[in-house]
Scaffold this motif. Sequence first.
Motif, PDB file in Angstrom:
ATOM      1  N   ASP A 297       0.839  -1.187   0.000  1.00  0.00           N
ATOM      2  CA  ASP A 297       0.000   0.000   0.000  1.00  0.00           C
ATOM      3  C   ASP A 297       0.883   1.249   0.000  1.00  0.00           C
ATOM      4  OD1 ASP A 297      -3.009   0.955   0.854  1.00  0.00           O
ATOM      5  OD2 ASP A 297      -1.460   2.247   1.717  1.00  0.00           O
ATOM      6  N   GLU A 299       0.567   4.097   1.367  1.00  0.00           N
ATOM      7  CA  GLU A 299       0.773   4.728   2.678  1.00  0.00           C
ATOM      8  C   GLU A 299       1.805   3.965   3.497  1.00  0.00           C
ATOM      9  OE1 GLU A 299      -1.757   6.544   6.466  1.00  0.00           O
ATOM     10  OE2 GLU A 299      -2.812   5.663   4.746  1.00  0.00           O
ATOM     11  N   LYS A 325       4.420  -2.072   7.373  1.00  0.00           N
ATOM     12  CA  LYS A 325       2.998  -2.391   7.204  1.00  0.00           C
ATOM     13  C   LYS A 325       2.383  -2.802   8.537  1.00  0.00           C
ATOM     14  CE  LYS A 325      -0.112  -5.640   4.890  1.00  0.00           C
ATOM     15  NZ  LYS A 325      -0.204  -6.806   3.969  1.00  0.00           N
ATOM     16  N   THR A 329      -0.444  -0.729  10.578  1.00  0.00           N
ATOM     17  CA  THR A 329      -1.683  -1.443  10.903  1.00  0.00           C
ATOM     18  C   THR A 329      -2.037  -1.268  12.369  1.00  0.00           C
ATOM     19  OG1 THR A 329      -1.360  -3.061   9.134  1.00  0.00           O
ATOM     20  CG2 THR A 329      -2.743  -3.739  10.981  1.00  0.00           C
ATOM     21  N   TYR A 332      -3.638   2.128  12.751  1.00  0.00           N
ATOM     22  CA  TYR A 332      -4.993   2.164  12.182  1.00  0.00           C
ATOM     23  C   TYR A 332      -5.969   1.338  13.027  1.00  0.00           C
ATOM     24  CZ  TYR A 332      -4.823   4.856   7.845  1.00  0.00           C
ATOM     25  OH  TYR A 332      -4.787   5.881   6.931  1.00  0.00           O
ATOM     26  N   ARG A 404      -7.087   8.050   6.142  1.00  0.00           N
ATOM     27  CA  ARG A 404      -8.076   7.237   5.449  1.00  0.00           C
ATOM     28  C   ARG A 404      -9.038   6.587   6.430  1.00  0.00           C
ATOM     29  NH1 ARG A 404      -3.624   3.850   2.368  1.00  0.00           N
ATOM     30  NH2 ARG A 404      -5.335   2.517   1.688  1.00  0.00           N
ATOM     31  N   PHE A 409      -8.524   0.921   5.076  1.00  0.00           N
ATOM     32  CA  PHE A 409      -7.081   0.637   5.037  1.00  0.00           C
ATOM     33  C   PHE A 409      -6.811  -0.782   5.479  1.00  0.00           C
ATOM     34  CE2 PHE A 409      -3.116   0.024   7.311  1.00  0.00           C
ATOM     35  CZ  PHE A 409      -2.188   0.392   6.345  1.00  0.00           C
ATOM     36  N   GLY A 412      -7.538  -3.405   3.018  1.00  0.00           N
ATOM     37  CA  GLY A 412      -6.500  -3.432   2.001  1.00  0.00           C
ATOM     38  C   GLY A 412      -7.013  -3.934   0.676  1.00  0.00           C
ATOM     39  N   THR A 467     -11.028  -7.334   8.504  1.00  0.00           N
ATOM     40  CA  THR A 467      -9.781  -6.665   8.116  1.00  0.00           C
ATOM     41  C   THR A 467      -8.785  -7.747   7.720  1.00  0.00           C
ATOM     42  OG1 THR A 467      -8.905  -6.689  10.390  1.00  0.00           O
ATOM     43  CG2 THR A 467     -10.135  -4.722   9.694  1.00  0.00           C
TER      44      THR A 467
END
Length: 469
Positions: A297, A299, A325, A329, A332, A404, A409, A412, A467
Amino acid sequence: MLTVYNTLTRRKEPFVPLNPQNVRMYVCGMTVYDYCHLGHARVLVVFDMIARWLRQHGYPLTYVRNITDIDDKIIARANENGESIGELTARFIAAMNEDADALGVQRPDIEPKATEYIAQMIAMIEQLIAKGKAYAASNGDVYYAVREFAAYGQLSGKSLDDLRAGERVEVDGHKRDPLDFVLWKAAKAGEPSWQSPWGQGRPGWHIECSAMGADVFGERFDIHGGGADLQFPHHENEIAQSCGVYGGCGCHGETDKTIESHVKYWLHNGFIRVDGEKMSKSLGNFFTIRDVLKQYDAEVVRFFILRAHYRSPLNYSDTHLDDAKNSLTRLYNTLLNIAPAPFDLSSQSNEYTQRFNAAMNDDFNTVEAVAVLFELANEANKNQSAELSGCLKALAGVLGLLQRDAQAFLQGSTTADGLSNAEIEALIQQRKQARQDKNWAESDRIRDLLAADGVVLRDGADGTTWTRG
């Protein structure tokens, strides 16, 4: 107070702009003959971060990032492809903008192209000749006479004698000195050219930034940035050219009278390395931004770049990107689990905002700033605090992160061998039906199938959300 590391003086200095109401930053951009690689991504993201922080600090900033659209490599690639230079450069400018947009890089205020400033370059070269700093050679080229600028080498820390000793044996017979560099190149058959006082030709690479910076900003401006690879010879030559026309700027105070530059602060980001070597096309170890974005991703890539200090080397590997990542995560997940309350950084403050600001004011220390974000996330999770979750989102937003929808996110996108989002949704519906039918074995089978693909289900009063890992 904001302090920045000035490559020219080799120390951190308080940031005191020449005009606080008109802060000016010029960054060397891309030579557009190919797709941007991760080294370019670092320049884009780092100076986007710096521009964001200056504006967050309340400085009215004009950010200029140039485009080199005439160059030996551009000419060679266009000929190789059988297309015009204009077609080639337009295509790769569009690709560059797509990559920058994906990485959350805000567009610069001004993006001058070299081919739009040929007249200004010719005028500057004429001034250099008139001042005895440059000369026209018999082959139609024009060279800068490096020995005429006593301060040459100040940015890179190289002396003229050391540079001369390191010169190759083969010497261009048209130069007065092996160190002299080209300002104007005489036209060659089949190459684009412009009329000049020295005949048809085109500019050398170094003169473009001196001419464009002066045309857009005037004789002096606050910040000049770029990758560490540009420090020598490109930026060294740029100082020589600009000071050759305008003289030393004298903006470094009484203790630095020997320093000459048209720029007050020189900022350079560090290299990206692969297996201990600088990432470069010549070594064949470079990765284009769009190739990396097929696997990660955008970001995540931005976060990977920003969690290192901009001046330090940055080691690229799948392991480091996987770790980035996982770390992003975690942040988020905090926003997903604890709905963030509105947090206004201009009016709300706490120990976290103060420490974040202190880190960023210390030469844009994103390493410490990101550490503050993780402490915030831990506290927000511990206390189930919507205010701290909001503070986390607001501070991360200063870096262009965590803006986001958290669930989007975390869901994904599919990997090459994984389930697509549509397939996941279909399996969730099948599981829902199995649960309604009290077919618990089938429900568990579907959950296990999803878990094997890294999909985490969350059953709640409003249904099932999911997720990825």
